[in-house]
Design an enzyme around this catalytic site. Structure first.
Site, PDB file in Angstrom:
ATOM      1  N   SER A 250       1.177   1.042 -16.020  1.00  0.00           N
ATOM      2  CA  SER A 250       1.594   0.538 -14.714  1.00  0.00           C
ATOM      3  C   SER A 250       1.111   1.487 -13.633  1.00  0.00           C
ATOM      4  O   SER A 250       0.514   2.523 -13.922  1.00  0.00           O
ATOM      5  CB  SER A 250       3.112   0.392 -14.648  1.00  0.00           C
ATOM      6  N   LYS A 251       1.394   1.125 -12.394  1.00  0.00           N
ATOM      7  CA  LYS A 251       0.919   1.871 -11.236  1.00  0.00           C
ATOM      8  C   LYS A 251       1.205   3.372 -11.331  1.00  0.00           C
ATOM      9  O   LYS A 251       0.413   4.181 -10.887  1.00  0.00           O
ATOM     10  CB  LYS A 251       1.598   1.348  -9.969  1.00  0.00           C
ATOM     11  N   ARG A 252       2.364   3.716 -11.886  1.00  0.00           N
ATOM     12  CA  ARG A 252       2.701   5.140 -11.854  1.00  0.00           C
ATOM     13  C   ARG A 252       1.790   5.981 -12.761  1.00  0.00           C
ATOM     14  O   ARG A 252       1.818   7.204 -12.709  1.00  0.00           O
ATOM     15  CB  ARG A 252       4.184   5.355 -12.191  1.00  0.00           C
ATOM     16  N   GLY A 254      -1.419   5.871 -12.547  1.00  0.00           N
ATOM     17  CA  GLY A 254      -2.704   5.946 -11.852  1.00  0.00           C
ATOM     18  C   GLY A 254      -3.013   4.561 -11.321  1.00  0.00           C
ATOM     19  O   GLY A 254      -2.135   3.717 -11.212  1.00  0.00           O
ATOM     20  N   GLU A 260      -8.766  -0.297  -6.815  1.00  0.00           N
ATOM     21  CA  GLU A 260      -8.051   0.957  -6.541  1.00  0.00           C
ATOM     22  C   GLU A 260      -8.842   2.181  -7.008  1.00  0.00           C
ATOM     23  O   GLU A 260      -8.801   3.230  -6.368  1.00  0.00           O
ATOM     24  CB  GLU A 260      -6.685   0.958  -7.227  1.00  0.00           C
TER      25      GLU A 260
END
Ligand code: GLU
Length: 490
Positions: A250-252, A254, A260
């Protein structure tokens, strides 16, 4: 002729899982001299995101994936958007109905929910009971009333469906566990497990290579294929990509979308190289490869079954290697948008290519690269806190900077070796070790404690800017002004 496909649903940006799937399909096509088809799976109108198809196409192209057929390039098996293929699905649905391989189900959402409730209370797994299987007599009347219905596939109640997966081996599914699943929604919209089978057959797909999350869909697709009398392609399910702690990525952990990574300053070549190692390894252990090189070596037999672990540090390290080894002009081209975003005026210093050559040894991303070259174009406005405490806090610091500035005034030619000699002279004159001059000078000129070799940097910066900056910082220190500190990076 090998024909593979990448079939994204345009519901957002290109995620690295999808990018990896596209890449592996492409490598397989390259290895076997086959063709790659891009198919857009856009039947679920509610989940579509405006602009997603274009963004995905751009993301794939940036990674160096090249497809032979698709909505943007055309081809003999089009159209390549499911929303434009309604006719094919309607015909297949009619065929299944006529042959009794599918049937109309009029159950409402409420009725189905009640049914599941009852099953749960009885401790049974919730599944469709098949109660519309034999409605025959009723159907005409209910249709006359315009009662909405879905189509369900008549799944054999006995036996099993066996997937011969090219990566995972033989995986069997009990047919009894697969209830009569829905193939079209009220109004005739096809569902994924139905449309995909028709498309794969009509597009002459020989190998379906996709993420492991689709393995449980495969027996359903095989049953649809068999019911329609279609040839079923070979299947290969790629391992999941997990975070280092084995949780879902998930986003956390990276970035997760190709877009992105670009914003973070990861080169697309490096990202592609990193992705092709997520689940596959070259027989010779080589890690750095272009897509073309990987295409020569790719083999599904070397795709691992266990989850691939995503490692942002390794990606950044690889990116650093690419920054170092690609032609400096190519890196400069990739860095240009970051230079602009940083407000750097290139007319105030060396060429961007020269700046890249100077700082790329120490940079892992294009962002870092540009941050490290900033001092060449504008004097630092902030200074690293630890560096200030360590190298500029002593009362003698300003005196040393001034002594250095006046010696540097005489350096000619202004190059690495003469600068190095000048530092020796100053150190000797002040009776201190050379590092006690080097560190404060680096801080004064760049605002940072680390970077490329100081003499290379000063050589690139030129005498005027170097001397002015040394004196400017000495002035600030003498006036006991607080140097503006940069936000801590590490
Ligand atoms: N549209 C599906 C997805 O995005 C494709 C699955 C498949 O490759 O069959 O997950």
């Amino acid at each position: 002729m090998v024909r593979v496909r990448y079939a994204p649903s345009p519901t957002g940006t290109l995620h690295i899982g999808g990018a990896r799937t596209a890449l592996f399909n492409y490598l397989f096509a390259l290895r076997h001299g086959g063709r790659l088809v891009l198919r857009v799976e856009d039947t679920d109108q509610a989940r579509q995101v405006e602009g997603s198809e274009t963004a995905m196409i751009r993301g794939l192209a940036s990674l160096g994936v090249v497809w032979d057929e698709g909505p943007d390039v055309g081809g003999a098996y089009g159209p390549y958007r499911q929303s434009e293929r309604g006719e094919h699905y309607r015909r297949a649905a009619a065929q299944l109905l006529e042959q009794g391989r599918a049937y109309r189900c009029f159950c409402t959402a409420g009725e189905l929910e009640d049914e599941r409730q009852r099953q749960r209370q009885q401790g049974r797994p919730p599944r469709y009971s098949g109660r519309c299987r034999e409605l025959d007599a009723d159907v005409a009347a209910r249709r006359a009333e315009h009662e909405p219905y879905v189509l369900r596939l008549r799944v054999p109640q006995q036996g099993s469906t066996v997937v011969q997966d090219l990566i995972r081996g033989t995986v069997g599914f009990e047919n009894a566990q697969l209830d009569d699943f829905v193939i079209t929604k009220p109004g005739g919209t096809p569902l994924y497990n139905f449309a995909v089978v028709i498309d794969d057959a009509q597009m002459a797909i020989t190998h379906v290579i996709r993420g492991e999350e689709h393995l449980s869909n495969t027996p359903k697709q095989m049953l649809v294929g068999q019911a329609l009398g279609l040839e079923v392609p070979a299947f290969a399910h790629l391992p999941m990509i997990l975070a280092p702690d084995r949780s879902k990525l998930s986003k956390r952990h990276g970035a997760t979308s190709v877009e992105e990574y670009r914003e973070q300053g990861i080169l697309p070549q490096a990202l592609a190289n990193y992705l092709l190692l997520l689940g596959w390894s070259s027989p010779d252990g080589q890690e750095f490869m272009t897509i073309a090189e990987a295409g020569q070596r790719f083999d599904l037999a070397r795709v691992q079954r266990t989850a691939a672990i995503y490692d942002q540090k390794k990606l950044e390290w690889m990116n650093g290697q690419y920054l170092r080894t690609l032609p400096a002009a190519a890196v400069a081209g990739a860095a240009l948008p970051f230079v602009r975003a940083a407000g750097i005026d290139l007319s105030q210093g060396p060429t961007l290519t020269a700046a890249v050559e100077l700082v790329r040894e120490r940079s892992r991303t294009l962002r870092e690269l540009v941050d490290n070259m900033r001092f060449l174009y504008q004097a630092p406005t902030t200074f690293d806190r630890k560096g200030v405490q360590k190298y500029l806090a002593e009362p003698v610091a300003s005196e040393r900077l001034r002594a250095l500035a006046s010696t540097l005034f005489t350096v000619a030619p202004w190059d690495h070796d003469h600068l190095s000699q000048a530092f020796d002279q100053v150190a000797e004159h002040l009776g201190v070790k050379r590092v006690l001059i080097i560190h404060p000078a680096r801080m004064a000129v760049t605002g940072k404690t680390v970077g490329p070799g100081l003499f290379e940097m000063l050589a690139a910066l030129g005498p005027e800017k170097t001397i002015r900056q040394l004196n400017r910082v000495a002035d600030l220190l003498d006036r006991a002004e607080e140097l503006p500190l940069s936000p801590a990076l590490d």
